[in-house]
Write a protein that holds these residues in place. Structure first.
Motif, short mmCIF file in Angstrom:
data_model
loop_
_atom_site.label_atom_id
_atom_site.label_comp_id
_atom_site.label_asym_id
_atom_site.label_seq_id
_atom_site.Cartn_x
_atom_site.Cartn_y
_atom_site.Cartn_z
N ALA A 30 0.75 -1.26 0.01
CA ALA A 30 -0.04 0.12 0.06
C ALA A 30 0.88 1.39 -0.09
O ALA A 30 0.63 2.43 -0.66
CB ALA A 30 -0.94 0.05 0.98
N VAL A 31 2.04 1.37 0.53
CA VAL A 31 2.95 2.35 0.85
C VAL A 31 3.38 2.66 -0.59
O VAL A 31 3.52 3.77 -1.03
CB VAL A 31 4.15 2.09 1.62
CG1 VAL A 31 5.37 3.43 1.76
CG2 VAL A 31 3.47 1.82 3.15
N GLU A 75 2.27 1.68 -3.60
CA GLU A 75 0.73 2.26 -4.43
C GLU A 75 0.76 3.67 -3.92
O GLU A 75 0.35 4.46 -4.89
CB GLU A 75 -0.36 1.43 -4.07
CG GLU A 75 -1.40 1.66 -5.12
CD GLU A 75 -2.70 1.03 -4.76
OE1 GLU A 75 -2.88 0.06 -4.26
OE2 GLU A 75 -3.65 1.85 -4.86
N ALA A 76 0.49 4.02 -2.99
CA ALA A 76 0.30 5.52 -2.53
C ALA A 76 1.41 6.54 -3.04
O ALA A 76 1.28 7.50 -3.65
CB ALA A 76 0.43 5.71 -1.13
N ALA A 77 2.72 5.87 -3.01
CA ALA A 77 3.91 6.56 -3.45
C ALA A 77 3.77 7.02 -5.03
O ALA A 77 3.68 8.13 -5.34
CB ALA A 77 4.93 5.88 -3.29
N TYR A 78 3.28 6.08 -5.79
CA TYR A 78 3.18 6.19 -7.12
C TYR A 78 1.70 6.75 -7.51
O TYR A 78 1.71 7.93 -8.07
CB TYR A 78 2.80 4.83 -8.05
CG TYR A 78 3.98 4.03 -8.19
CD1 TYR A 78 5.10 4.46 -8.81
CD2 TYR A 78 4.19 2.72 -7.74
CE1 TYR A 78 6.42 3.81 -9.11
CE2 TYR A 78 5.07 1.87 -8.12
CZ TYR A 78 6.35 2.52 -8.70
OH TYR A 78 7.52 1.80 -8.78
N GLY A 79 0.70 6.59 -6.40
CA GLY A 79 -0.41 7.30 -6.87
C GLY A 79 -0.26 8.86 -6.40
O GLY A 79 -0.98 9.69 -7.00
N ILE A 80 0.57 9.37 -5.70
CA ILE A 80 0.55 10.76 -5.44
C ILE A 80 1.64 11.40 -6.36
O ILE A 80 1.99 12.71 -6.37
CB ILE A 80 0.86 11.13 -4.07
CG1 ILE A 80 2.26 10.66 -3.64
CG2 ILE A 80 -0.45 10.84 -3.11
CD1 ILE A 80 2.37 10.98 -1.94
N GLY A 81 2.48 10.58 -7.17
CA GLY A 81 3.03 11.14 -8.27
C GLY A 81 4.53 11.13 -7.95
O GLY A 81 5.36 11.78 -8.89
N LEU A 82 5.02 10.03 -7.33
CA LEU A 82 6.52 9.77 -7.28
C LEU A 82 6.87 8.93 -8.47
O LEU A 82 6.18 8.16 -9.07
CB LEU A 82 6.94 9.04 -6.05
CG LEU A 82 7.29 10.01 -4.89
CD1 LEU A 82 6.16 10.36 -4.15
CD2 LEU A 82 8.06 9.19 -3.73
N SER A 98 13.41 6.73 -2.31
CA SER A 98 12.96 7.35 -0.92
C SER A 98 11.97 6.66 -0.16
O SER A 98 11.74 6.97 0.76
CB SER A 98 12.43 8.72 -1.24
OG SER A 98 11.28 8.78 -2.08
N VAL A 99 11.46 5.55 -0.69
CA VAL A 99 10.70 4.77 -0.21
C VAL A 99 10.91 3.29 0.12
O VAL A 99 11.32 3.04 1.43
CB VAL A 99 9.12 4.59 -0.96
CG1 VAL A 99 8.07 3.97 0.19
CG2 VAL A 99 8.67 6.17 -0.74
N PRO A 122 14.89 2.89 1.77
CA PRO A 122 14.84 2.87 3.10
C PRO A 122 14.17 1.91 3.97
O PRO A 122 14.64 1.34 5.26
CB PRO A 122 14.38 4.40 3.50
CG PRO A 122 14.19 4.82 2.21
CD PRO A 122 14.51 4.11 1.02
N LEU A 123 12.75 1.37 3.38
CA LEU A 123 12.21 0.42 4.37
C LEU A 123 12.66 -0.87 4.21
O LEU A 123 12.49 -1.75 5.01
CB LEU A 123 10.85 0.53 3.89
CG LEU A 123 10.17 1.80 4.00
CD1 LEU A 123 8.57 1.74 3.61
CD2 LEU A 123 9.80 2.42 5.28
N ALA A 171 13.59 3.07 9.56
CA ALA A 171 12.37 2.67 8.76
C ALA A 171 11.14 2.63 9.71
O ALA A 171 10.05 2.68 8.73
CB ALA A 171 12.76 1.10 8.31
#
Lengths: 326, 210
Positions: free
Chosen positions: B107-108, B110-117, B125-126, B129-130, B206
């Motif tokens: 989900a993290v 998906e959210a990253a792509y979804g908001i435009g990364l 950046s996601v 590090p995780l 993380a």
């Protein structure tokens, strides 16, 4: 005429290795500033539809236009930065503070520190979190409801003209969910953003949406106002899903602002209800009091009209020969 | 023992540096190969079980057998030692890097792509590090394993602390054996300590605790 924010033109989506299309021949228009809910059971293609709109999926055929521009012509990342996206699992970055999470897109757009800071403060207040308490917290320390508020703030960061929400409150307890629904309604009115909101909860869909899209097996079954869907369900599927024949369902899901009688002058009745109240609330008010009219007010408490018991009966539009047997 | 050390400290130091050199080189090389493999598996999913099973099989081969098996191909000496060590490291590193990236909540991403990364922004950046805590654990294990493998690699003529140890055993020079033992043990302890600290830092980062 308001502009068309999103238009789908005979959109199909079929995934590799499946023999049935997930989204089949969907055409629709969403006006700028409208709040549209998409209602359907799981697997009906509603999430796929949303991901087609922000290009997390690409269409198999057909075209999607964003303010008239085919989205296939746009750079996906730059396009997505103009669209807020909120999902059920929230997906906050666990290694970033609330402030950093919210400022993700502003940072990509190269905003300076003070502008980012001011915006984060604004947004946290907008979603009902005290900025100084929350800005430096990490997502792991927040409750589910608080996380979704931050997710909403992150989606609203650069004032998107379009907000896509995929069952955002599906994993949240009933009380917090009602609170968040009211917040979203308020925020939508304040920002006048176009919202496409996915849910499988009939009550939620009817409470939030000015228009409701009902989907089944990848196709749109009906796209209309809540009133229209309740009174004239397009087919047996829609009627069964929203339980259109039930008087009680109608009372629960229909809002009073659909049956307002315009009224000038000072109201002489003491009973007032909010415009967003359900017809069940109105009925209750008539049953417990002995008034002819009920005053309907907006959020600021200004009278915007009144409703009589006759209006209520008409609104319910029950057939002449109603079958009262069980 | 102290006597031996003061007289021959340059020899011991030389062997230690040689040992470290082989260890660092093989871990670095295997890390690069492992990252490339993971990138490849990311594109071609069907490789996932093939690669994992292949390395599991390699991992079950006793180290001395693998060393001697390599001699006809890459000869006696450091080259064979490095190849064998890299093979063992790859088992640990590929597995850990893969499970590191697998552990990142979908989900993290998906959210990253979804908001435009973009893809790279999401990776750097996601995802990285995780995934880092589990990747660091892999690097730690690779270092510890490499130190002991290189000791055994003396059997095929590679240099390093193993030379001192085996030499001491053959000539019954217990000073040599003792110094070899202590140096190797301290080396392993230090690697373990340093990487455990990095691991802890990466985990705190993380999970948002620092």
């Amino acid at each position: 005429m308001p502009e068309i924010a999103i238009e789908l033109d005979h959109v199909y989506k079929k995934f590799d290795g499946t023999d049935k299309a997930s989204v089949e021949d969907v055409s629709l228009k969403v006006e700028q500033g409208d709040f549209v809910t998409v209602l359907g059971s799981s697997g009906c293609g509603k999430t796929t539809l949303l991901k087609l709109i922000n290009r997390l999926y690409e269409t198999t055929s057909g075209e999607i236009r964003y303010f008239g521009e085919p989205i296939g012509n746009l750079n996906p990342s730059i396009y997505r930065r103009k669209i807020g996206y909120v999902i059920q699992q929230v997906g906050l970055f666990p290694h970033r503070t609330v402030e950093q999470n919210i400022a993700t897109v502003p940072k990509l757009l190269g905003w300076d520190e003070s502008r980012k800071r001011t915006r984060v403060t604004e947004l946290l207040s907008l979603v009902g979190l005290a900025p100084e308490i929350y800005r430096n917290r990490y997502p792991g320390k927040l409750s589910g409801g608080e996380q979704q508020r931050v997710g909403l703030a992150r989606a609203l960061a650069v004032n998107p003209s379009l907000l896509l929400m995929d069952e955002p409150f599906g994993a949240i307890d009933a009380i917090t969910r009602r609170e968040l629904q009211d917040e979203v309604l308020r925020i939508q009115k304040e920002t006048n953003a176009t919202v496409i909101f996915i849910t499988h909860d009939v009550q939620e869909a009817f409470k939030l949406g000015n228009h409701v899209i009902i989907m089944n097996e990848g196709r749109i079954q009906q796209y209309a106002t809540p009133y229209e869907i309740m009174i004239n369900p397009a087919n047996a599927f829609v009627a069964a899903l929203v339980n259109a024949g039930s008087l009680f369902e109608r009372l629960k899901v229909l809002r009073v602002d659909g049956i307002l009688e315009s009224y000038e002058g000072i109201p002489d009745d003491i009973i007032s209800l909010h415009a967003g109240s359900s017809l069940a609330d109105v009925l209750q008010a008539f049953l417990v009091s002995n008034v002819e009219y009920i005053n309907i007010v907006d959020k600021q408490g200004e009278t915007i009209g009144r409703v009589s018991f006759e209006n209520l009966k008409q609104m319910m539009d029950m057939p002449e020969s109603y079958d009262y047997s069980i | 023992m102290i006597d031996y050390l003061t007289k021959h400290y340059d020899k011991v130091l030389g062997l230690l540096l040689e040992h470290l050199e082989i260890v660092l080189f093989s871990v670095a090389l295997s890390f690069v190969i492992a990252m490339l493999l993971v990138a490849l598996i990311h594109r071609l999913k069907f490789l996932y079980p093939i690669v994992i099973n292949f390395f599991n099989m390699c991992f079950s081969i006793p180290s001395l057998v693998l060393f001697t098996f390599l001699v006809p191909f890459s000869g006696l000496g450091t080259k064979s030692a490095i190849i064998a060590t890299v093979i063992y490291n790859l088992c640990v590193l590929t597995r850990n890097i893969l499970s590191g990236f697998d552990s990142v909540d979908h989900a993290v991403i998906e959210a990253a792509y979804g908001i435009g990364l973009t893809r790279w922004q999401t990776f750097l950046s996601v995802e990285l590090p995780l995934a880092l805590p589990i990747i660091i654990t892999g690097i730690k294990l690779a270092f510890i394993m490499s130190v002991s493998l290189v000791v055994l690699a003396t059997a095929i003529g590679a240099g390093g602390m193993g030379a001192l140890l085996f030499d001491g055993m053959r000539t019954q020079n217990w000073n040599k054996v003792l110094i070899g033992m202590i140096v190797v043990t301290v080396m392993v302890f230090l690697f373990n300590m340093i990487f455990s600290l990095i691991e802890k830092w990466a985990l705190r980062r993380a999970t948002g605790q620092c």
